[in-house]
Design a protein around this motif. Structure first.
Motif: not given
Lengths: 248, 248, 248, 248, 248, 248, 248, 248
Positions: H186-190, H218-220, H224-228
Motif C-alpha cells: 500500500p505504501s508503494v501504490v500510495g 506496516g500499513m498503519l 504514504a499519506s493517502n492510505v487508510t
C-alpha cells in the motif's frame, strides 16, 4: 598480546617450564585487562580484526575514559558508540586523534587507515529522522576500513528517487538499509539488487510504530529473500556484518 | 529471456525500429508469465542468480504443478519449499529430476550443478527438533551451489560439544545457526568465529517460547556483533543470504 | 515478639485468663506495627530468619525514616533497597551503623554478623551495565549472612573468560547469574555446574530487548534444567532464595 | 564413562603416552554418542547426577527408541517426558523396567533407587486441571531420588484448605507450587513457609489467561521474596531444581 | 434543567406552540453547556445521581476552572480527579467549600452530604504504594454518600493480617480491592466474603509487572467468581460502581 | 455440614469434650470431600449461597460424574459449565432433574427454585455469535434465583434497536452486556442507565480482535463509569456478580 | 518543475539533442532538491495536488527553516505538522503569511485558497483531550481546500449529544472521528451515516488504553462497515484521505 | 419498508391519527425482523444503500437459511461472507439466483444490477495466497454496483511488474491493496497514485508475521499519506468503503 605469546606459554607448560598454576596465572592476566567494572578483551580484536569497541550508553565519563586509556596502549582503532560531547572531551585528552561524530553520537580514534573491504558498502535511509542510525553505520564502516556511499531520505512512497540511483545500488557489494515507520525500504531495495541487504529498523515513528517494532516486523517478513535484520537502531551491528562480508 | 534480448529491444526502440507501444508490449509480455493466480518472474533468476523458488505452503497441488511446468521450460534450478509428498508426486511427473527432501519438506529440480560458492557454509542447530529448519537451509544451500557442512544438537548447555568443533567452525566462510527455546547459540558461535553468522530462530519450544518469539528476541539482542537475523523458521532465507555472501 | 509470647497468649486464652476479646486485642496489636501507611510485620523476620526489608522505591524520606525507626527497636538486620543518598542521610541519624551501597542503591543496618550460609554463593554478571542488579544481590547476600564471590562482565560472546573460572564456579553452592540483552548467560553457566542457578534478567539493552523482556524470555526457556528465574532487575529476590538454599 | 577414565586420558597425554591427536580422538568419541539426529551426552549425568532425560515432544517413536537404547547400556535412570502410550510400548521392549505415568505423560526406567534428597519435597497445585504438570514434577522428583508429598486443588479462593495443611507445608525442605489462571498460589504459600518455593505457571485457563501468561506474570511479580519461577507447564524443570536443593 | 422542563418543551412542540426549529434549539441549548472545548452534561447528574466529575489529567488550570464555574451554578457535588495543587488554588477561588485530597490527587466540592449508601463500602490495598489509587476510591465513595472503612498494606504474602480482619470484611456490603504486582489480593478476599468485590489493578511494581498488566491479568483470571475488574489505577471507576451497588 | 455443626465442634473443643486432635480431625474431614483429583468445598455454598459449580472444560465424563455424585447428596443446586452432551448423559443417570442447555453448553440440577434476587437482571448481547456467552450468563442467573430478561443482536452500529428498548433497560437492577469485536456496547448501555453494568468481552471476531482482547481493552477503557469487566467469555462470572448485587 | 519541462527533456533525449548522461543529470537535479539531510520532492505536489508537507517532530529549527525556504519558492501551500512556537518564529521570517495553530501544533503558509472539496468534511471528537488530534485534522483539511464543520466532546456514554446533531452528520460528505480510550465513537457514527468514516485513534487514556492501542483495536474491529482507520494520533493522514474523497 | 412508509407513520402521529403507543408499535415491528437469534435490520439497507449482508462465520446452515429467507422477501441484493458450500446448497433452494464464489468464500443473490459507482475500483494483491481476501473484496464491489479491475501477485520485491501497470493504477478512482507478510505494497501504490488507497492486511505469512499483525502495523505506519486501513483479512469492509467513495 599476540598469538605467538599464547603459543609460547602453552609450550612452556607442556615442557614443564611452567607449572599449571603459573600457566593459568599468565593466561588469566594477559588477554584481559580487568578494570573492576569491565573486562577489556584484547583477544577479540586479535581474533576478529575488529576495532576495540565501547558501548557508551549508561557508562560514566570516568568509566569510558579508563577503558579508552587501557585500549589506547595497543595499536587498534577505537570506536565509542552511543556517546556524548562530555565523553569526547575527556577522550580527547587521552587520545589526540579522537574525533567526534555528532549525528552518529560516536567517537573514533583511528590509528590504522588500511582499506580492508574489497568493494563499496552502501547505506540507504528512508527518512531524515533515521540519520543518527545511518550515520552510526557509516562511522563504523569507515573505522573498519570500508569504502562507503550513502543516500538518505528515499522512502518507498517516492520510488522514483530510489529508482534513479539504481546503477549506484548495483555497484555496491553489500547494502545497509535503515528505515523506521513501516520499514518497507529493505524489501524494495532487496528486489533491485543481487547482493546481501542488511536491514536496520529504527525507532522513528509514532503511535502504532511502537518504537520500531512495526519496522522490525516488516523487515523480518520481507518478501525479498536477500534481507537479514539486526536490532532496532543497531547501525553499529549492521556495519560490523557488512564489513565482514566486504572483506571476503 | 536473457539480458541480450532486453538490450536488443531497447536498442530497437532508440533507433525507431520499434514504436513505444510495441516496445512496451514486448517488454511487458516477456519477463513475466501470468498464470492468473501467480506471476512467474523469470527476471529475478536473471537478476539475482537464484533458482526459481516456489513457496509451497497454502498452494494446491494443481497450482504448484502449473508453476513448475512454466518454470521447467527454462534452464534454472527449481526449489519448492514448505511442500508435501502429494506435491512431489505431481512435480515428479513434470520433472523427472525432481527429488523430495522429507525432513526439509522441500522439492528440488537440479539442472545446473555448478559450485558457485567460494568456500564452505556451515549449518549448526541447537536441538533435534530444529532439524526441519536446518535441513531447509541445507537443501537451499546445495541447490544454490554451495559446499556445506553441518553439526546438529549442540545446545549452549553442553558447550564442550561445540568447543570440540572449533576448528571446523573457523574454516567456514559463513555460518547459519538455527535454534529455538532461548536462542542463545548464535551469540556463542558468533563469539568463536570472525565471519558473518546468520541466526534463524525456530518455533521449537513451549510456554514462554511463544512459538519462536523468545528465540527471535534473543538473537536480535545478541551481544556478538557479527550476527544478523531472519524470520522464525526461515531456513530458506538464511541460506539465500549465506549463498550470496559465499559467492563474493 | 517471640514465639514464647505467642504461646503464652494462646495458653491464657485456653485457660480463660484472657477473654476472647482480650486475646484478639493482644495478638492484633503485637505482631504488627501499623504506621498508618505501612504495616511492619515483625512476624516475617521471626518466621523466616530474614532481615527486615524496606522496598524504598516510591517512598518518601519521611516514610522510610519512620519505618526504620520502628524496626530499629528490634535486633534484626535492616535492608533498604531501591533507595537514594537522601534516604541514607536520614537513616544514618536513626541508626549509626547504617551503610550506603551506591551502585546497589541500598542501605544496610547490620547488627547481626552471623554467617548462616553453609557454603559460598557466586554472583556472575554478563556486562558492566548489569552491575546495579548484581550489587543489589551481593549486598542482600551479605546482610543475610552468606560468603560471596563474584565475577562481572563475562558475556557469552567471550566464553573463554567464563571457562577460565570454571573451578571457581564449581565451588559455589548456588549461583546467581545476572544478564540483560539476550540473557543467555544462565544457560551456559547452568551447563557448567551441578547446583541451582538463579537467573536475573536485567532491563539492560535497547530496541527489541524491551526493557528486559528478551532476557526474561531467554531465561525462562533455558535449555539448562537447573535454572529458575526471578523478575527483571530483581537482584534482591534472587539473593533471598540463594540464601535460603545456602542455609539448608 | 567415569571421571577416572577422563583423568587417565589426561594423565597419559601429559606423560606423552598419548599424542594430542589420540587424546582428542578418545575424548571426542567417548562422552557423546552421535545418533545423527541427536547427541547423547553421558557427561551430563556424570557431571550433574541427573538421570538421562529425553524430551519426547516432537520426536518419533523410532527416534525415542534409538536414544533409549543407547542410554540403556549405561546404569543411569532414564526419564522420557511429554511422551505417549505409543512411545511407551516401544520403550518397554527395550527396557523391561519401564513404567508409564499416564497423567504425567512420562516414562521412567528406574535402575537406581537410592534416596538422594535430605528431606521432603512438597508439590502443591491450585486446581484439578493443573494435575499433568504437577504429576510431571512428582515423577521427576521420584526418579531423582526424593521423598515427596503432595496436595492438589487448593486454590487461593478457598484458603482454609491450605491453612489446614500448614504443618505439613512447614515440614517440607522445598516446595513446588503449580497454578494456572491468576497464579496467586505461590505468593500465598511463600508467605507461609521459610524455604524456597519454585513456582510453575500452567497453561490452564481461558481468555485473558493467554495460555499461562497471566499466571507467569503473577508469579514473577510475587510479593513473597522466596519464590522463583520456571517456564509455563515446566513441571520437569521445577523438579530438577528442587532435587538439587534437596541434595544440599 | 429538570425533567419537567423537558416534558414542557415536548408538549409545546406536540401542540404546535413551538415549531420544530424552536424546539430543537431549546433542547440543544439547555441540557449541555458548550464551553467550546468541553460539553458539560448536566443530564448525567440528573439521570444517574452522580456528582459532576472532571477528569483533570491533561487539562489546564484554566480549562478546569471554567468547567467548575459552570458546574458550580447547580447544586450538585463536584469531584475533580487526577488534579494538582495548582488546579486546587484556582478552584478554591470559585468554590470556597473546595477541599484538596493530596494522596488521592483529587479536589471535592461538597454541597450535599446525604448518605445514600445502605451499608459500608470497604477499601483494601495490598501495599503502601497503592495508596493514591485506594485514596481516589475513598474520596469518590465519600462524595457519593457512602460510609467507608479501609485497611492498607495487607499483601497476600502476609495473610494473617488479612485473616485478622475477617469480621470487618464480612460486614461490608461491597469491597474494593486495590493491588499492583501480582494482583492476587482480590482472589483471596473474594474467597472470604459473599458480596461483590471490585478489583483495581495498579501500576505499582517493576519489570514484568508491565505497569499494571500483570495485576490486571491476575484479576481477570481470578478463581474467585465474585470479582469484577476496572482499568489499571481506576480507583474512581471502582468507587462509582461500588456506590451504585451500595444504593440498591 | 451446617454452621450449627461447626459451632458445636468448636464449643466441644473449648469445653474439653474434644481434644485438639479430635477437633482438627472432624473439621478437616467434614467440610471438604477429597476425591483425589478434586476437593469439593461444601463450605463455599454455605458461605456464599452459591449453587455448587463445576467448571467442566478439560474434565473427563468420569471426573465430572464423581463430583456431581458427591454434590448431589446435599440439597444445593448444581451447575456444570463448559460441558458437553456426553457429560450430560452421565449426569442424567445420577440426577434425574438434570437439564442440558445446549447453546450455553451447561448442565443444571435445580432442587431449590427460590427467587433470591430483588429485581430483574438484564442480559444484552451485541451479535448472534455472542449467544453462547450470553446464554451461559442466563442459565447461571436462573439457577441462582434471579428474574431475567434479555435482548440479543443489538450492536452499536444500529443504535435505534437499543434505544427502542430504553424503558426496559431502565427497569433492570443490574445489566450484563456481552460483546465481541470492538466491545463498545457496554459504554453505550452504561450511558443509558443508572445501575451497575457488568461487561463480558467475547472471543467473537477475527484478525485484530485477537480472540477478545480488543473487546476486553475497549471495556476496560469504557468512558461510562458504571462499567466493570470480567474475563473474556466469562458469562458465568458476570452472572455470579450480578446475582450478588441483585440480592442486596 | 512542471510536466511540460519533463516532456521537453524526454523529447530532447529521444531526438538526440541531449545525451543519456545529460538527460539523466537534468532529471536528477530538477524534481528534487537535495538539502543533504532531506530530499524535497516537488513532484509529489505536482502529482497529488497536496500542499508541501513537513513532519516537524524531531527536526531542528534550522532543518525546518531550510526546507520551508526551498519550498517557499514554489507556489504551493505549505503545512508543517508536529511543530513548536520556536519553529514558527523562524518560519515567519521566511514566509510572512505563516500562521501558527497552537492546539494543532501546526504551521500553515497559505498561498492558494481555492476550495477544492465538493462538500463538507466533518470532524467529531470524543473528548476534550482529543482536541490536538482533531485540530490537526481541521488545519490540514482547510489548507487542502475543504469546507469543514466540527463537534467536540461527544463520547458514546452521552449519546443524546450526538443524536442531537444527526442532521448535521448526514449532511457531511466524509467524516473524521477522533477518539481515545475505548475508541467506540466511529462505530456509533458509522451506524448513523451512509458515507465513509475515517477513524483516528488517539493516545488519550491511561492504564489498559496502552497509549491508543485499545482505541486502535476497537476501531479496526468496528461493527460498522463504513469505517477505515489511520495510525494513532494521525489527524493529518485522516485529513489527507478525507480531502481526496471530498474532491471526487 | 420504505422511507415513504416511515414518513407516513410519523405524519399520522403528528396529526393525531395514531396514538403514541400505536406509532411506537408500528415503528418497532416494522424495521426489524426478530428471528430470536438475530435482528435483521432492513433500515440499514434503506439508510445506506447497502445490500443486506450476513457474516456467515460461526452461523449454522439453518441460521443462515432463516436470515436469507427473511431478507429475500425484499428487493435488496444479498451478500453472505465467510460461508461454505453447505450454506450455499441451502441458500440456493431459497433463492435461485444465488451464486457461490469459491475463492472468496461468499454467496451473492443479485436482484439489482445497477452500476452505482462513478468510476473504476482497482484491487491489487501482493501474493497468490492473498487471493481469498482480494476476491472477497471483488465480489463485494460487484454486488454493490462497481466496475472493477484487479491485478494479483505484484509484491514490492518485484517492482517492475507494478510500475508496468502505472497507467492502469492512475485510472482508478479508489484502490484496494491487499497484502500479508510485511504489508509494504500500500505504501508503494500510495506513492504512485493521487486517490484514496484502502489497505487490507492479510494473515498470510509465518513466524513473526503473527497472523497479519506485521502487515497491519506496516500499513498503519505507511509513509504514504493517502492510505487508510481495515482489519486483517477484511476484504468486505474495504470494498464497502471503496463503494461509498466511488458513489460520491
Amino acid at each position: 598480546m599476540t598469538e605467538e605469546q599464547l603459543r609460547k606459554i602453552l609450550g612452556q607448560y607442556k615442557s614443564g617450564t611452567l607449572s599449571e598454576a603459573e600457566a593459568l596465572e599468565r593466561l588469566r592476566s594477559l588477554p584481559f585487562e580487568d578494570l573492576g567494572f569491565a573486562n577489556i578483551d584484547h583477544h577479540r580484536s586479535l581474533r576478529q580484526g575488529y576495532p576495540e569497541v565501547i558501548f557508551g550508553a549508561g557508562k560514566t565519563v570516568d568509566q569510558v575514559a579508563k577503558i579508552v586509556e587501557a585500549m589506547y596502549r595497543h595499536d587498534h582503532n577505537i570506536l565509542v558508540t552511543r556517546t556524548t560531547p562530555e565523553h569526547f572531551q575527556r577522550i580527547k585528552q587521552i587520545a589526540r586523534e579522537a574525533e567526534y561524530h555528532e549525528i552518529a553520537r560516536a567517537v573514533t580514534v583511528a590509528k590504522d587507515h588500511t582499506v580492508r573491504g574489497k568493494g563499496t558498502v552502501m547505506v540507504i535511509s528512508a527518512g531524515t529522522s533515521d540519520m543518527p542510525v545511518a550515520e552510526e553505520a557509516l562511522v563504523t564502516l569507515k573505522i573498519m576500513g570500508n569504502n562507503v556511499e550513502y543516500v538518505y531520505d528515499v522512502g518507498v512512497a517516492g520510488l522514483h528517487r530510489l529508482l534513479d540511483r539504481r546503477d549506484q545500488l548495483n555497484r555496491a557489494r553489500v547494502l545497509i538499509v535503515v528505515a523506521g515507520m513501516e520499514g518497507a525500504l529493505p524489501s524494495v531495495v532487496g528486489g533491485l539488487v543481487s547482493v546481501p541487504v542488511i536491514a536496520v529498523p529504527t525507532s522513528v515513528g509514532y503511535g502504532a510504530s511502537f518504537n520500531g517494532v512495526a519496522a522490525l516486523l516488516g523487515m523480518l517478513n520481507s518478501c525479498a529473500s536477500n534481507v537479514t535484520v539486526v536490532n532496532i537502531d543497531n547501525g553499529f551491528g549492521a556495519a560490523v556484518v557488512a564489513s565482514l562480508i566486504n572483506r571476503q
